[in-house]
Design an enzyme around this catalytic site. Structure first.
Site, mmCIF file in Angstrom:
data_model
loop_
_atom_site.group_PDB
_atom_site.id
_atom_site.type_symbol
_atom_site.label_atom_id
_atom_site.label_comp_id
_atom_site.label_asym_id
_atom_site.label_seq_id
_atom_site.Cartn_x
_atom_site.Cartn_y
_atom_site.Cartn_z
ATOM 1 C CB ALA A 120 -0.951 -0.001 1.197
ATOM 2 C CB ALA A 121 4.076 2.346 1.386
ATOM 3 N N GLY A 123 0.424 5.059 -0.330
ATOM 4 C CA GLY A 123 -0.984 5.199 0.035
ATOM 5 C C GLY A 123 -1.875 5.859 -0.999
ATOM 6 N N GLY A 124 -1.359 6.052 -2.223
ATOM 7 C CA GLY A 124 -2.193 6.678 -3.265
ATOM 8 C C GLY A 124 -3.493 5.900 -3.469
ATOM 9 C CG ASP A 188 -0.109 -0.470 -7.102
ATOM 10 O OD1 ASP A 188 0.091 -0.778 -8.293
ATOM 11 O OD2 ASP A 188 0.168 0.648 -6.630
ATOM 12 C CB CYS A 241 3.202 1.865 -12.489
ATOM 13 S SG CYS A 241 4.657 1.728 -11.454
HETATM 14 N N1 SAM Z 1 -0.123 1.152 -3.961
HETATM 15 C C1 SAM Z 1 0.879 2.166 -3.688
HETATM 16 C C2 SAM Z 1 0.302 3.520 -4.018
HETATM 17 O O1 SAM Z 1 -0.618 3.619 -4.825
HETATM 18 O O2 SAM Z 1 0.756 4.516 -3.425
HETATM 19 C C3 SAM Z 1 2.154 1.894 -4.423
HETATM 20 C C4 SAM Z 1 2.703 0.520 -4.158
HETATM 21 S S1 SAM Z 1 4.242 0.206 -4.914
HETATM 22 C C5 SAM Z 1 3.855 0.000 -6.570
HETATM 23 C C6 SAM Z 1 4.576 -1.426 -4.406
HETATM 24 C C7 SAM Z 1 4.876 -1.616 -2.926
HETATM 25 O O3 SAM Z 1 5.178 -3.003 -2.720
HETATM 26 C C8 SAM Z 1 6.049 -0.837 -2.382
HETATM 27 O O4 SAM Z 1 5.635 0.003 -1.330
HETATM 28 C C9 SAM Z 1 7.019 -1.911 -1.876
HETATM 29 O O5 SAM Z 1 7.675 -1.562 -0.674
HETATM 30 C C10 SAM Z 1 6.118 -3.092 -1.672
HETATM 31 N N2 SAM Z 1 6.823 -4.402 -1.750
HETATM 32 C C11 SAM Z 1 8.092 -4.640 -2.119
HETATM 33 N N3 SAM Z 1 8.349 -5.957 -2.024
HETATM 34 C C12 SAM Z 1 7.258 -6.555 -1.567
HETATM 35 C C13 SAM Z 1 6.918 -7.900 -1.241
HETATM 36 N N4 SAM Z 1 7.782 -8.893 -1.393
HETATM 37 N N5 SAM Z 1 5.675 -8.132 -0.781
HETATM 38 C C14 SAM Z 1 4.790 -7.134 -0.645
HETATM 39 N N6 SAM Z 1 5.058 -5.850 -0.941
HETATM 40 C C15 SAM Z 1 6.265 -5.567 -1.396
#
Ligand code: SAM
Length: 469
Positions: A120-121, A123-124, A188, A241
């Site tokens: 989620a980070a 958080g968008g 995401d 993305c």
């Molecule tokens: N959904 C967020 C937004 O809209 O702001 C963006 C999410 S970003 C594309 C993907 C996220 O997956 C990152 O915050 C990253 O830290 C996390 N991530 C990285 N490796 C991961 C894993 N093995 N399992 C779950 N999440 C992971």
């Protein structure tokens, strides 16, 4: 020549895939990235925002609360930059690439549902899901990264999300804990970020073909946890993305083959979105992958996204899991007395239910939450404040989750009042009035707390958020 330098292996692949379309794809890299802004409908209506907005906005066709911001905006002028406006600090909007706005709209969570945002980070998409849920139901915002999870918590706080739990867990541990549980799950996925190339030099520098392969492997693992977390009859959204077929169509193809309990929901390719490309999967896919969507930067105003919706059969052999309820620990008698004294003196709202104390922190929990024992919790619910010796201190999250009318004592400043900048920089304000906690508002929307004594409002804006310039 593109405005930015792009990895040659990426360009060669895109030329091969896009054929005649390649030149218009490449041409869009001569343009600056599209700036998008999504109105936070938890705080104000779109009409109210239109009346208030200092920006020239154009609607995003696939998101009623989404707008692109006029590119002529001079981003070096702090007062004109949407990220540096007091309305941003008040959580009236979230700055987001318009193509990223498609995911939550298509997943379409309903008020009252159990919704999980697995990665989620910052958080968008979580704040978008929260707005669509209108404060009702249970939203779990999970982020595996121990630092990024705090950015997520901060954005949920700024946007006044009051029905969320913030967790810092791996998808597999969530799967073990919850089993099949959620009405809707959003993944995401962490990806090679090719849709970030226009705005992020780091994304361009870090990209290499092996990154695509390692991302695809990781996405497959996360997807299998995500699949289990969806209840029978529930929905999973998979988004990235990036443009790489290995992380999109091929990922979907493998998923549908290994998870026959899921079917792809056919999404209409409106507003210049394009169907996913089954013909980009090798060997050719047997699944109707065209039901997923691609948002391309050369076809619409956005940086690029892939979105697929997957429906889990209601007759899936699994049952929705029944979990023990959350073991709520109401504040002890002395804490409750301090909290109640604050609430009655400062707020016009009915006394809150579902109060929970964790250490010195007081929370209001979302209704009907299950036990979370063993999971790393950042915030189990809406953080209201802290019990200190002989007093209750309200949190920033409480201020940002309230409306201006919720406080008996407030100070409302115009956005261009120099006192606003002074407050956001952490300074005290000289404003006479009653002694005690006071809700500081800008243009009628809370931005934080102050505590007044003898005409001086001491600043309670969190140190970590204070503006440096
Ligand atoms: N959904 C967020 C937004 O809209 O702001 C963006 C999410 S970003 C594309 C993907 C996220 O997956 C990152 O915050 C990253 O830290 C996390 N991530 C990285 N490796 C991961 C894993 N093995 N399992 C779950 N999440 C992971």
């Amino acid at each position: 020549m593109p405005r930015v330098e792009l990895p040659p292996d990426f360009l060669a692949r895109m030329q091969h895939l896009l054929g005649a379309e390649y030149s218009s794809f490449l041409a869009c890299y001569q343009e600056p990235p599209v700036a998008g802004l999504r109105v936070n409908t938890l705080k104000l209506s779109i009409e109210a925002w239109r009346a208030l907005s200092p920006y020239t906005l154009s609607p995003v066709p696939w998101c009623p609360s989404g707008f692109t911001v006029d590119p002529s905006l001079d981003q070096s002028d702090l007062s004109s930059s949407p990220g540096k406006h007091p309305f941003h600090a008040a959580g009236l909007y979230y700055l987001q690439d318009p193509s990223a706005m498609a995911a939550a709209e298509l997943l379409n969570p309903l008020p009252g549902e159990r919704v999980l945002d697995l990665a989620a980070a910052p958080g968008g998409k979580t704040t978008h899901l929260a707005a669509l849920m209108r404060g009702s139901g249970w939203l779990v915002a999970n982020e595996i990264h121990p630092q990024r999870v705090w950015d997520l918590a901060e954005n949920l706080e700024r946007c006044g999300v009051c029905n969320a739990t913030v967790l810092n867990e791996s998808p597999s541990r969530l799967m073990q804990h919850f089993g099949t549980y959620f009405d809707r799950v959003l993944l995401d996925a962490p990806c090679s970020g090719e849709g970030m190339f226009r705005k992020s030099p780091t994304a361009r520098q870090e990209w290499k073909p092996t990154l695509v392969q390692s991302c695809a492997m990781r996405q497959g693992e996360i997807l299998s946890s995500a699949a289990r977390l969806v209840r029978p009859g529930g929905t999973l959204a998979y988004t990235t993305c990036t443009f790489a077929p290995d992380e999109n169509e091929a990922q979907l193809d493998r998923f549908l083959t290994t998870h026959p309990e899921f079917s792809l929901v056919p999404l209409p390719a409106r507003n210049n979105m394009r169907p996913a490309r089954a013909d980009w999967v090798e060997p050719l896919s047997a699944h109707p992958l065209e039901g997923a969507l691609r948002l391309w930067p050369h076809h619409l105003r956005g940086e690029g996204h892939f979105v697929a919706l997957l429906h889990k059969s209601p007759s899936s052999e699994e049952q929705a899991n029944r979990l023990a309820p959350f073991k709520i620990r109401p504040p002890d008698a002395s804490a409750l007395k301090l909290f109640a004294a604050f609430w009655q003196e400062i707020l016009t709202l009915p006394f809150p239910e579902n109060l929970h104390q964790a250490g010195s922190y007081v929370y209001q929990l979302p209704r009907a939450m299950p036990a979370l024992e063993g999971l790393r919790q950042i915030h189990p619910g809406w953080w209201l404040g802290v019990i200190k010796t002989g007093r209750f201190e309200p949190s920033h999250a409480l201020a940002l989750g309230l409306s201006a009318q919720a406080a008996w004592r407030s100070i409302n400043l115009a956005p261009d009042d120099p006192a606003v900048l002074a407050y956001l920089r952490g300074n005290s304000l000289s404003i006479p009035g009653e002694t005690g906690w006071v809700l500081i508002c800008v243009g009628g929307y809370p931005i934080g707390w102050g505590k007044r004594s003898q005409g001086v409002v001491k600043n309670a804006y969190p140190h970590g958020l204070r503006w440096m310039s």
